[in-house]
Design an enzyme around this catalytic site. Structure first.
Site, PDB file in Angstrom:
ATOM      1  N   ARG A  63     -21.881  54.279 109.642  1.00 37.18           N
ATOM      2  CA  ARG A  63     -20.425  54.651 108.204  1.00 37.18           C
ATOM      3  C   ARG A  63     -19.407  54.065 109.036  1.00 37.18           C
ATOM      4  O   ARG A  63     -18.529  53.721 108.018  1.00 37.18           O
ATOM      5  CB  ARG A  63     -20.503  56.224 107.928  1.00 37.18           C
ATOM      6  CG  ARG A  63     -21.877  56.876 107.177  1.00 37.18           C
ATOM      7  CD  ARG A  63     -20.940  56.317 105.709  1.00 37.18           C
ATOM      8  NE  ARG A  63     -21.646  56.843 104.276  1.00 37.18           N
ATOM      9  CZ  ARG A  63     -21.630  57.229 103.941  1.00 37.18           C
ATOM     10  NH1 ARG A  63     -20.612  58.836 104.249  1.00 37.18           N
ATOM     11  NH2 ARG A  63     -22.800  57.913 102.972  1.00 37.18           N
ATOM     12  N   TYR A  67     -15.915  52.523 106.842  1.00 34.67           N
ATOM     13  CA  TYR A  67     -14.920  52.290 106.121  1.00 34.67           C
ATOM     14  C   TYR A  67     -13.668  51.226 107.200  1.00 34.67           C
ATOM     15  O   TYR A  67     -13.481  51.518 106.884  1.00 34.67           O
ATOM     16  CB  TYR A  67     -15.045  54.189 107.397  1.00 34.67           C
ATOM     17  CG  TYR A  67     -15.379  55.175 106.920  1.00 34.67           C
ATOM     18  CD1 TYR A  67     -15.886  55.031 105.512  1.00 34.67           C
ATOM     19  CD2 TYR A  67     -15.600  56.324 108.021  1.00 34.67           C
ATOM     20  CE1 TYR A  67     -16.319  56.254 105.174  1.00 34.67           C
ATOM     21  CE2 TYR A  67     -16.965  57.483 107.765  1.00 34.67           C
ATOM     22  CZ  TYR A  67     -16.888  57.166 106.476  1.00 34.67           C
ATOM     23  OH  TYR A  67     -17.038  58.593 105.551  1.00 34.67           O
ATOM     24  N   TYR A  89     -11.995  60.057  96.187  1.00 35.44           N
ATOM     25  CA  TYR A  89     -12.307  61.087  95.980  1.00 35.44           C
ATOM     26  C   TYR A  89     -11.739  62.222  96.874  1.00 35.44           C
ATOM     27  O   TYR A  89     -12.078  62.405  97.975  1.00 35.44           O
ATOM     28  CB  TYR A  89     -14.479  61.227  96.171  1.00 35.44           C
ATOM     29  CG  TYR A  89     -14.670  62.922  95.439  1.00 35.44           C
ATOM     30  CD1 TYR A  89     -14.729  63.084  94.093  1.00 35.44           C
ATOM     31  CD2 TYR A  89     -15.103  63.040  96.565  1.00 35.44           C
ATOM     32  CE1 TYR A  89     -15.239  64.054  93.784  1.00 35.44           C
ATOM     33  CE2 TYR A  89     -16.572  64.271  96.095  1.00 35.44           C
ATOM     34  CZ  TYR A  89     -16.542  64.956  94.718  1.00 35.44           C
ATOM     35  OH  TYR A  89     -17.023  65.860  94.800  1.00 35.44           O
ATOM     36  N   ALA A 121     -12.581  69.692  97.564  1.00 38.03           N
ATOM     37  CA  ALA A 121     -13.594  70.700  97.981  1.00 38.03           C
ATOM     38  C   ALA A 121     -13.165  71.752  98.562  1.00 38.03           C
ATOM     39  O   ALA A 121     -13.653  72.985  97.567  1.00 38.03           O
ATOM     40  CB  ALA A 121     -14.460  70.114  99.126  1.00 38.03           C
ATOM     41  N   ALA A 203     -18.861  71.756  94.449  1.00 36.46           N
ATOM     42  CA  ALA A 203     -18.514  71.762  93.267  1.00 36.46           C
ATOM     43  C   ALA A 203     -18.936  70.682  92.738  1.00 36.46           C
ATOM     44  O   ALA A 203     -19.209  69.959  92.570  1.00 36.46           O
ATOM     45  CB  ALA A 203     -16.541  70.899  94.148  1.00 36.46           C
TER      46      ALA A 203
END
Length: 255
Positions: A63, A67, A89, A121, A203
């Site tokens: 990751r 990024y 997001y 979230a 969510a």
């Protein structure tokens, strides 16, 4: 002169704030990472030109490298002298490593930059589960960090563990990882009774759909439903009495 706006889409397309919408429409190019095609379509409808940064994710790539690639791609546009908007997001500075990194890089380069908040979230969790962090406070960690650092937990304060579906993962796998739920259950059992109630929460990402709320216990954690976006909520196990001496010093009566 180039500029950069790093903004949050909220949890659903309907949660784009007027401020964020203005940043999108004012940009020469918009680069985005959002959770569903409905939000992607909403961003694309507002933007003059769009790039989906989600295409940079790969299950074979760590990751952190993904990024870095996102940040480099954004600054290709910034360095070309364009007005750039990046849409993430939720909230662009909450569990979004490239968001703050883009802001730091802009500051180091002398580029005018702004971060605009979105509904996160955490905000959705407070609303959906009826949690007020102003009452008992809140403890928040990623599930992996909670395990790695053996965080000292106050069992009288609600505990929130993020990124439940990515415990122990460094790469960008898209499927939830269940194999370390037992490790987490063992750690929680050091703090809470085995029958202590917990909630696995996710969510709602699309308007009209309810959030996912599954009840369980510490000992049943390994069998609970799990998604990449799952969050674990652990209610307090006890209450703490008011310090009467301190209440008196503060001039606050207590029944």
């Amino acid at each position: 002169m180039s500029s950069l706006a790093v903004v949050g889409s909220g949890m659903r397309s309907t949660q784009l704030t007027p401020e964020c919408r203005s940043a999108i429409t004012a940009a020469d190019i918009v680069l985005y990472v959002v959770a569903n095609p409905v939000t992607a379509a909403a961003v694309e409808d507002l933007a003059a030109e769009c790039v989906d940064l989600g295409s940079l994710y790969s299950p074979d790539l760590e990751r952190t490298l993904t990024y870095e690639s996102m940040t480099d791609r954004v600054f290709e546009e910034v360095d070309a002298g364009r007005h750039v908007c990046v849409v993430f997001y939720g909230h662009p500075g909450v569990f979004v490593d490239p968001g703050p990194e883009m802001m730091r890089r802009a500051a180091a380069s002398g580029v005018k930059a702004i971060m605009l908040p979105g509904i996160s979230a955490a905000d959705a969790l407070y609303a959906d589960l009826g949690i007020d962090p102003g009452c008992d406070g809140i403890q928040m960690f990623s599930a992996t960090d909670f395990l790695l650092r053996r965080r000292v937990i106050d069992d009288s304060v609600p505990l929130v563990l993020w990124q439940m579906g990515a415990i122990g993962q460094e790469q960008g796998a898209l499927e939830p990882e269940r194999r370390y739920l037992g490790v987490l259950a063992e750690r929680l059992a050091e703090i809470y009774p085995p029958d202590h109630g917990i909630i696995m929460y996710e969510a709602a990402g699309i308007i009209g759909y309810p959030p996912r709320v599954d009840d369980g216990t510490v000992e049943s954690l390994v069998d609970m439903p799990l998604a990449r976006a799952s969050t674990l909520f652990v209610p307090p196990a006890r209450t703490v009495q008011v310090d009467e001496t301190m209440a008196e010093r503060l001039g606050l009566g207590h029944d």
